[in-house]
Motif scaffolding. Structure first.
Motif, PDB file in Angstrom:
ATOM      1  N   SER A  74     -13.672  -0.188  12.434  1.00 22.19           N
ATOM      2  CA  SER A  74     -12.428  -0.267  13.206  1.00 22.19           C
ATOM      3  C   SER A  74     -12.503  -1.461  14.161  1.00 22.19           C
ATOM      4  O   SER A  74     -13.471  -1.588  14.906  1.00 22.19           O
ATOM      5  N   ILE A  76     -10.593  -3.276  17.250  1.00 16.65           N
ATOM      6  CA  ILE A  76      -9.591  -3.118  18.299  1.00 16.65           C
ATOM      7  C   ILE A  76      -9.536  -4.429  19.072  1.00 16.65           C
ATOM      8  O   ILE A  76     -10.520  -4.826  19.698  1.00 16.65           O
ATOM      9  N   ILE A  93      -0.595  -1.033  21.466  1.00 15.57           N
ATOM     10  CA  ILE A  93      -0.570   0.257  22.128  1.00 15.57           C
ATOM     11  C   ILE A  93      -1.218   0.060  23.505  1.00 15.57           C
ATOM     12  O   ILE A  93      -1.793  -0.985  23.783  1.00 15.57           O
ATOM     13  N   GLU A  97      -3.194   5.233  25.298  1.00 15.41           N
ATOM     14  CA  GLU A  97      -2.956   5.695  23.934  1.00 15.41           C
ATOM     15  C   GLU A  97      -4.202   5.508  23.082  1.00 15.41           C
ATOM     16  O   GLU A  97      -4.532   6.365  22.243  1.00 15.41           O
ATOM     17  N   LEU A  98      -4.894   4.409  23.280  1.00 12.95           N
ATOM     18  CA  LEU A  98      -6.141   4.172  22.540  1.00 12.95           C
ATOM     19  C   LEU A  98      -7.159   5.259  22.852  1.00 12.95           C
ATOM     20  O   LEU A  98      -7.775   5.837  21.945  1.00 12.95           O
ATOM     21  N   THR A 101      -6.465   8.559  21.089  1.00 11.16           N
ATOM     22  CA  THR A 101      -6.374   8.617  19.631  1.00 11.16           C
ATOM     23  C   THR A 101      -7.617   8.161  18.895  1.00 11.16           C
ATOM     24  O   THR A 101      -7.788   8.508  17.723  1.00 11.16           O
ATOM     25  N   ASP A 128      -7.333  -3.721  13.451  1.00 10.22           N
ATOM     26  CA  ASP A 128      -6.666  -2.503  13.007  1.00 10.22           C
ATOM     27  C   ASP A 128      -5.726  -1.988  14.089  1.00 10.22           C
ATOM     28  O   ASP A 128      -4.715  -1.353  13.805  1.00 10.22           O
ATOM     29  N   VAL A 129      -6.100  -2.232  15.341  1.00  8.80           N
ATOM     30  CA  VAL A 129      -5.327  -1.774  16.489  1.00  8.80           C
ATOM     31  C   VAL A 129      -5.289  -2.895  17.518  1.00  8.80           C
ATOM     32  O   VAL A 129      -6.288  -3.562  17.752  1.00  8.80           O
ATOM     33  N   ARG A 205      -2.578  -2.223  10.088  1.00 11.76           N
ATOM     34  CA  ARG A 205      -2.489  -1.618  11.409  1.00 11.76           C
ATOM     35  C   ARG A 205      -2.227  -0.111  11.325  1.00 11.76           C
ATOM     36  O   ARG A 205      -2.766   0.678  12.097  1.00 11.76           O
ATOM     37  N   ARG A 209      -4.765   2.600  12.932  1.00  9.54           N
ATOM     38  CA  ARG A 209      -4.414   3.557  13.981  1.00  9.54           C
ATOM     39  C   ARG A 209      -4.622   4.992  13.526  1.00  9.54           C
ATOM     40  O   ARG A 209      -4.794   5.890  14.345  1.00  9.54           O
TER      41      ARG A 209
END
Length: 236
Positions: A74, A76, A93, A97-98, A101, A128-129, A205, A209
């Motif tokens: 992942s 970020i 985000i 929120e990160l 989740t 990915d985020v 993405r 997420r």
């Protein structure tokens, strides 16, 4: 979950030290420096009681080399200049929120960009985020270590809610296969070049997420293969 804090092309040794200090505040120990300048003494001085994080930092020539070497599952990425809803590479985000989740037992890369310039578009597209901190319009750009501290805090305060060690999340190989299958399908849909690129980023993405479980990855892979074959059969 193994989190790598990645500082891309840092220009100031002192900021490396400050980042290490903030990392230790929130239990993070793995620092990665991408193509850094020479580490001066102030990197260790500003780190204070986190000097070992600077000493043990991993150094790579490129971001891609690090991602492949550590089999990152992942990615970020952070940005101080998020885009609107039509700027796909910069739809973010919030740190909150990160923190609520993120669920993975793989290797996570948390990317911070250059002082002043941040991460370039091609680096954001690897993510990915994408995470951005809401700030005042009068002065929206934060110092990297201040921004990092906010994100570290949100991850730290929520980590106890996720007993991820016993969960079966998608591996690095699983995600690479899913991305390749998705991109292959999108390439066959006769999109204009710019729309094809955006569609691939959006798909990456969404999957990023979702923090896909291993079983979900297997099922999705089978579905994507069937879709790909069906497209090929109609083209014959």
């Amino acid at each position: 979950m193994k989190i790598y804090t990645v500082f891309v092309e840092p220009k100031t040794s002192g900021n490396i030290g400050f980042l290490a200090r903030s990392m230790k505040n929130f239990g993070l120990k793995k620092m990665v420096l991408i193509n850094p300048g020479t580490l001066e003494n102030d990197a260790y001085y500003q780190a204070m009681h986190a000097r070992e994080i600077v000493q043990d930092a991993l150094i790579y020539d490129s971001l891609e080399e690090f991602i492949e070497d550590k089999e990152i599952t992942s990615i970020i990425a952070t940005t101080g200049t998020p885009g609107g809803s039509y700027n796909v590479p910069r739809i973010p985000i919030t740190p909150e929120e990160l923190g609520k989740t993120i669920q993975t037992n793989g290797n996570v890369a948390l990317l911070f960009g250059r002082e002043g310039d941040g991460l370039y578009n091609h680096e954001l597209e690897l993510a990915d985020v994408l995470v951005s901190i809401p700030t005042s319009d009068e002065y929206p750009i934060m110092n990297i270590t201040h921004a990092a501290t906010i994100i570290f805090y949100e991850l730290f305060k929520n980590q106890k809610n996720y007993p991820v060690d016993d969960l079966d999340f998608a591996t690095y190989e699983d995600k690479k296969v899913l991305e390749e299958l998705t991109n292959n399908i999108i390439s066959k849909l006769d999109y204009p070049e710019h729309k094809e690129k955006q569609a691939k980023i959006i798909a990456k993405r969404i999957m990023g997420r979702a923090f896909i479980a291993g079983r979900e990855a297997q099922t999705l892979r089978g579905t994507l293969k069937r879709i790909d074959k069906r497209i090929d059969s109609h083209e014959e």
